[in-house]
Design a protein around this motif. Structure first.
Motif, PDB file in Angstrom:
ATOM      1  N   GLY A 147       0.782  -1.233   0.000  1.00 49.87           N
ATOM      2  CA  GLY A 147       0.000   0.000   0.000  1.00 49.87           C
ATOM      3  C   GLY A 147       0.808   1.274   0.000  1.00 49.87           C
ATOM      4  O   GLY A 147       0.248   2.353   0.211  1.00 49.87           O
ATOM      5  N   THR A 148       2.107   1.194  -0.268  1.00 49.77           N
ATOM      6  CA  THR A 148       2.959   2.374  -0.149  1.00 49.77           C
ATOM      7  C   THR A 148       2.520   3.508  -1.066  1.00 49.77           C
ATOM      8  O   THR A 148       2.356   4.652  -0.634  1.00 49.77           O
ATOM      9  N   VAL A 149       2.337   3.215  -2.341  1.00 47.94           N
ATOM     10  CA  VAL A 149       2.057   4.270  -3.320  1.00 47.94           C
ATOM     11  C   VAL A 149       0.707   4.925  -3.056  1.00 47.94           C
ATOM     12  O   VAL A 149       0.606   6.153  -2.978  1.00 47.94           O
ATOM     13  N   ILE A 150      -0.334   4.121  -2.893  1.00 47.89           N
ATOM     14  CA  ILE A 150      -1.668   4.697  -2.698  1.00 47.89           C
ATOM     15  C   ILE A 150      -1.744   5.422  -1.357  1.00 47.89           C
ATOM     16  O   ILE A 150      -2.444   6.435  -1.217  1.00 47.89           O
ATOM     17  N   SER A 151      -0.986   4.950  -0.345  1.00 48.59           N
ATOM     18  CA  SER A 151      -0.970   5.634   0.947  1.00 48.59           C
ATOM     19  C   SER A 151      -0.351   7.020   0.824  1.00 48.59           C
ATOM     20  O   SER A 151      -0.854   7.995   1.399  1.00 48.59           O
ATOM     21  N   ASP A 152       0.744   7.121   0.063  1.00 42.32           N
ATOM     22  CA  ASP A 152       1.376   8.424  -0.139  1.00 42.32           C
ATOM     23  C   ASP A 152       0.427   9.388  -0.855  1.00 42.32           C
ATOM     24  O   ASP A 152       0.324  10.565  -0.504  1.00 42.32           O
ATOM     25  N   VAL A 153      -0.268   8.880  -1.852  1.00 44.05           N
ATOM     26  CA  VAL A 153      -1.217   9.716  -2.598  1.00 44.05           C
ATOM     27  C   VAL A 153      -2.332  10.211  -1.682  1.00 44.05           C
ATOM     28  O   VAL A 153      -2.684  11.393  -1.679  1.00 44.05           O
ATOM     29  N   LEU A 154      -2.880   9.307  -0.878  1.00 49.08           N
ATOM     30  CA  LEU A 154      -4.026   9.682  -0.048  1.00 49.08           C
ATOM     31  C   LEU A 154      -3.616  10.498   1.165  1.00 49.08           C
ATOM     32  O   LEU A 154      -4.433  11.263   1.702  1.00 49.08           O
ATOM     33  N   ASP A 155      -2.375  10.363   1.626  1.00 50.63           N
ATOM     34  CA  ASP A 155      -1.909  11.263   2.684  1.00 50.63           C
ATOM     35  C   ASP A 155      -1.900  12.711   2.184  1.00 50.63           C
ATOM     36  O   ASP A 155      -2.270  13.637   2.909  1.00 50.63           O
ATOM     37  N   THR A 156      -1.468  12.903   0.938  1.00 44.84           N
ATOM     38  CA  THR A 156      -1.501  14.244   0.350  1.00 44.84           C
ATOM     39  C   THR A 156      -2.939  14.733   0.198  1.00 44.84           C
ATOM     40  O   THR A 156      -3.258  15.886   0.507  1.00 44.84           O
ATOM     41  N   PHE A 157      -3.806  13.851  -0.268  1.00 44.49           N
ATOM     42  CA  PHE A 157      -5.228  14.169  -0.419  1.00 44.49           C
ATOM     43  C   PHE A 157      -5.831  14.574   0.929  1.00 44.49           C
ATOM     44  O   PHE A 157      -6.528  15.588   1.042  1.00 44.49           O
ATOM     45  N   ALA A 158      -5.546  13.768   1.963  1.00 42.84           N
ATOM     46  CA  ALA A 158      -6.125  14.027   3.282  1.00 42.84           C
ATOM     47  C   ALA A 158      -5.603  15.324   3.886  1.00 42.84           C
ATOM     48  O   ALA A 158      -6.342  16.031   4.583  1.00 42.84           O
ATOM     49  N   ALA A 159      -4.343  15.635   3.625  1.00 37.60           N
ATOM     50  CA  ALA A 159      -3.762  16.863   4.172  1.00 37.60           C
ATOM     51  C   ALA A 159      -4.473  18.108   3.653  1.00 37.60           C
ATOM     52  O   ALA A 159      -4.496  19.141   4.314  1.00 37.60           O
ATOM     53  N   GLN A 160      -5.088  18.002   2.502  1.00 38.59           N
ATOM     54  CA  GLN A 160      -5.803  19.123   1.897  1.00 38.59           C
ATOM     55  C   GLN A 160      -7.283  19.144   2.294  1.00 38.59           C
ATOM     56  O   GLN A 160      -8.000  20.065   1.929  1.00 38.59           O
ATOM     57  N   ARG A 161      -7.716  18.112   3.034  1.00 38.69           N
ATOM     58  CA  ARG A 161      -9.145  17.974   3.326  1.00 38.69           C
ATOM     59  C   ARG A 161      -9.406  17.615   4.784  1.00 38.69           C
ATOM     60  O   ARG A 161     -10.285  16.807   5.086  1.00 38.69           O
ATOM     61  N   GLY A 162      -8.629  18.203   5.674  1.00 37.67           N
ATOM     62  CA  GLY A 162      -8.878  18.015   7.100  1.00 37.67           C
ATOM     63  C   GLY A 162      -8.727  16.595   7.588  1.00 37.67           C
ATOM     64  O   GLY A 162      -9.384  16.200   8.554  1.00 37.67           O
ATOM     65  N   GLY A 163      -7.892  15.804   6.912  1.00 37.54           N
ATOM     66  CA  GLY A 163      -7.662  14.429   7.327  1.00 37.54           C
ATOM     67  C   GLY A 163      -8.591  13.412   6.706  1.00 37.54           C
ATOM     68  O   GLY A 163      -8.472  12.208   6.967  1.00 37.54           O
ATOM     69  N   LEU A 164      -9.538  13.867   5.895  1.00 38.10           N
ATOM     70  CA  LEU A 164     -10.507  12.957   5.281  1.00 38.10           C
ATOM     71  C   LEU A 164      -9.936  12.297   4.021  1.00 38.10           C
ATOM     72  O   LEU A 164      -9.331  12.955   3.174  1.00 38.10           O
ATOM     73  N   ALA A 165     -10.155  11.008   3.903  1.00 37.59           N
ATOM     74  CA  ALA A 165      -9.819  10.225   2.713  1.00 37.59           C
ATOM     75  C   ALA A 165     -10.498   8.876   2.885  1.00 37.59           C
ATOM     76  O   ALA A 165     -10.941   8.526   3.990  1.00 37.59           O
ATOM     77  N   PRO A 166     -10.596   8.104   1.835  1.00 41.75           N
ATOM     78  CA  PRO A 166     -11.191   6.770   1.988  1.00 41.75           C
ATOM     79  C   PRO A 166     -10.290   5.830   2.779  1.00 41.75           C
ATOM     80  O   PRO A 166      -9.074   6.004   2.833  1.00 41.75           O
ATOM     81  N   ILE A 167     -10.892   4.828   3.375  1.00 50.30           N
ATOM     82  CA  ILE A 167     -10.157   3.668   3.880  1.00 50.30           C
ATOM     83  C   ILE A 167      -9.921   2.735   2.692  1.00 50.30           C
ATOM     84  O   ILE A 167     -10.837   2.490   1.905  1.00 50.30           O
ATOM     85  N   VAL A 168      -8.700   2.246   2.564  1.00 48.20           N
ATOM     86  CA  VAL A 168      -8.358   1.426   1.403  1.00 48.20           C
ATOM     87  C   VAL A 168      -7.897   0.046   1.846  1.00 48.20           C
ATOM     88  O   VAL A 168      -7.079  -0.090   2.762  1.00 48.20           O
ATOM     89  N   VAL A 169      -8.421  -0.969   1.164  1.00 50.19           N
ATOM     90  CA  VAL A 169      -7.938  -2.346   1.312  1.00 50.19           C
ATOM     91  C   VAL A 169      -7.329  -2.755  -0.018  1.00 50.19           C
ATOM     92  O   VAL A 169      -8.016  -2.757  -1.046  1.00 50.19           O
ATOM     93  N   ILE A 170      -6.016  -3.048  -0.028  1.00 50.37           N
ATOM     94  CA  ILE A 170      -5.378  -3.542  -1.247  1.00 50.37           C
ATOM     95  C   ILE A 170      -5.445  -5.056  -1.198  1.00 50.37           C
ATOM     96  O   ILE A 170      -4.662  -5.719  -0.514  1.00 50.37           O
ATOM     97  N   ALA A 171      -6.421  -5.613  -1.872  1.00 48.01           N
ATOM     98  CA  ALA A 171      -6.698  -7.044  -1.807  1.00 48.01           C
ATOM     99  C   ALA A 171      -5.827  -7.808  -2.803  1.00 48.01           C
ATOM    100  O   ALA A 171      -5.489  -7.304  -3.878  1.00 48.01           O
ATOM    101  N   ASP A 172      -5.497  -9.029  -2.451  1.00 49.11           N
ATOM    102  CA  ASP A 172      -4.672  -9.881  -3.306  1.00 49.11           C
ATOM    103  C   ASP A 172      -5.563 -10.761  -4.173  1.00 49.11           C
ATOM    104  O   ASP A 172      -6.057 -11.788  -3.716  1.00 49.11           O
ATOM    105  N   GLN A 173      -5.761 -10.348  -5.422  1.00 47.99           N
ATOM    106  CA  GLN A 173      -6.580 -11.142  -6.342  1.00 47.99           C
ATOM    107  C   GLN A 173      -5.760 -12.187  -7.086  1.00 47.99           C
ATOM    108  O   GLN A 173      -6.299 -12.936  -7.905  1.00 47.99           O
ATOM    109  N   LEU A 174      -4.445 -12.237  -6.814  1.00 47.23           N
ATOM    110  CA  LEU A 174      -3.557 -13.160  -7.533  1.00 47.23           C
ATOM    111  C   LEU A 174      -3.246 -14.421  -6.724  1.00 47.23           C
ATOM    112  O   LEU A 174      -3.188 -15.511  -7.283  1.00 47.23           O
ATOM    113  N   GLY A 175      -3.011 -14.260  -5.435  1.00 52.49           N
ATOM    114  CA  GLY A 175      -2.640 -15.404  -4.616  1.00 52.49           C
ATOM    115  C   GLY A 175      -1.135 -15.598  -4.553  1.00 52.49           C
ATOM    116  O   GLY A 175      -0.591 -16.000  -3.549  1.00 52.49           O
ATOM    117  N   ALA A 176      -0.459 -15.320  -5.630  1.00 51.37           N
ATOM    118  CA  ALA A 176       1.005 -15.328  -5.715  1.00 51.37           C
ATOM    119  C   ALA A 176       1.384 -14.380  -6.824  1.00 51.37           C
ATOM    120  O   ALA A 176       0.599 -14.149  -7.762  1.00 51.37           O
TER     121      ALA A 176
END
Length: 248
Positions: A147-176
């Motif tokens: 989740g590194t990349v999307i977390s960095d993006v949403l931290d920037t997003f949240a900083a501009q919106r009073g801490g608000l951003a979605p909760i994200v689950v990066i699910a493993d659809q591959l298994g390996a």
């Protein structure tokens, strides 16, 4: 970018191989060392272009477990007033969100998934946190649920919106990392579709303080994950009211 790194790496290897003949001993030693060095350098460069493994931890599958706030297991429906209008960031709220991994049990699917990446924005980390929108995101193939990349993006997003951003689950659809499940349930790779659309969703509703309304849920993905996102969204429009397909 891939073409540049590949051409430079192969050219370097070619030069090193040629240098093994009719050359001084020191040059042969340098050439032998240079061959794996050029290949590794090119691989790192290509990885950087794709953003496939942003950290050494993601490369070797090493994850840190995230501590989840108590969701209260109290389903919260859609807010009567848009959250961005009613929300005031409390004093002491963290400046950035929290990221890590959680193992999501494959209770229904039996799918052998790697731990999912989790991102909690600053607003999710305070006392009496509001219920937030949910994004279930999937990676490309090959890839890891990091989740590194999307977390960095949403931290920037949240900083501009009073801490608000979605909760994200990066699910493993591959298994390996090498599997391509085709976003489907199969005897070959397991029940990938059921894992994401049933097990992950049920776990998120039980363990995360999300808005219990699909109008606030997004199924998302990049490349292979984007293909899964548009597939799942089309198959179950009652479950996924929003679709984000990036190069699916």
């Amino acid at each position: 970018g891939v073409a540049v790194w590949a051409a430079a790496g192969l050219a370097g290897v070619g030069l090193a191989i040629v240098s093994l003949w009719d050359s001084a001993a020191w040059r042969k030693v340098v050439a032998i060392i240079a061959i794996p060095w050029f290949l590794i350098t090119a691989a790192v460069g290509v990885n950087a272009v794709f953003g496939l493994n942003p950290t050494l931890g993601s490369l070797f599958g090493i994850t840190s477990t995230i501590v989840l706030p108590d969701s209260g297991n109290d389903p919260t429906g859609a807010p009567s007033v848009p959250l961005y209008q009613s929300w005031t960031a409390p004093a002491g709220m963290p400046a950035i969100g929290s990221r890590g991994a959680q193992t999501i049990p494959a209770t229904v699917s039996g799918f052998d998934a790697r731990p999912a990446g989790i991102y909690l924005p600053p607003a999710a980390l305070v006392k009496d946190a509001p219920a937030l929108p949910l994004v279930v995101m999937m990676m490309g193939h090959p890839g890891s649920p990091d989740g590194t990349v999307i977390s960095d993006v949403l931290d920037t997003f949240a900083a501009q919106r009073g801490g608000l951003a979605p909760i994200v689950v990066i699910a493993d659809q591959l298994g390996a990392e090498v599997n391509d499940t085709a976003c489907a349930d199969s005897t070959t790779y397991g029940n990938a579709r059921t894992y994401v659309t049933v097990d992950v969703v049920n776990w998120a509703k039980k363990n995360l303080h999300i808005i219990d309304d699909p109008a606030y849920w997004t199924i998302a993905g990049y490349s292979n994950g984007g293909g899964c996102a548009i597939t799942f969204g089309a198959q179950e429009p009652q479950l996924w009211k929003n679709i984000l397909d990036v190069s699916g």
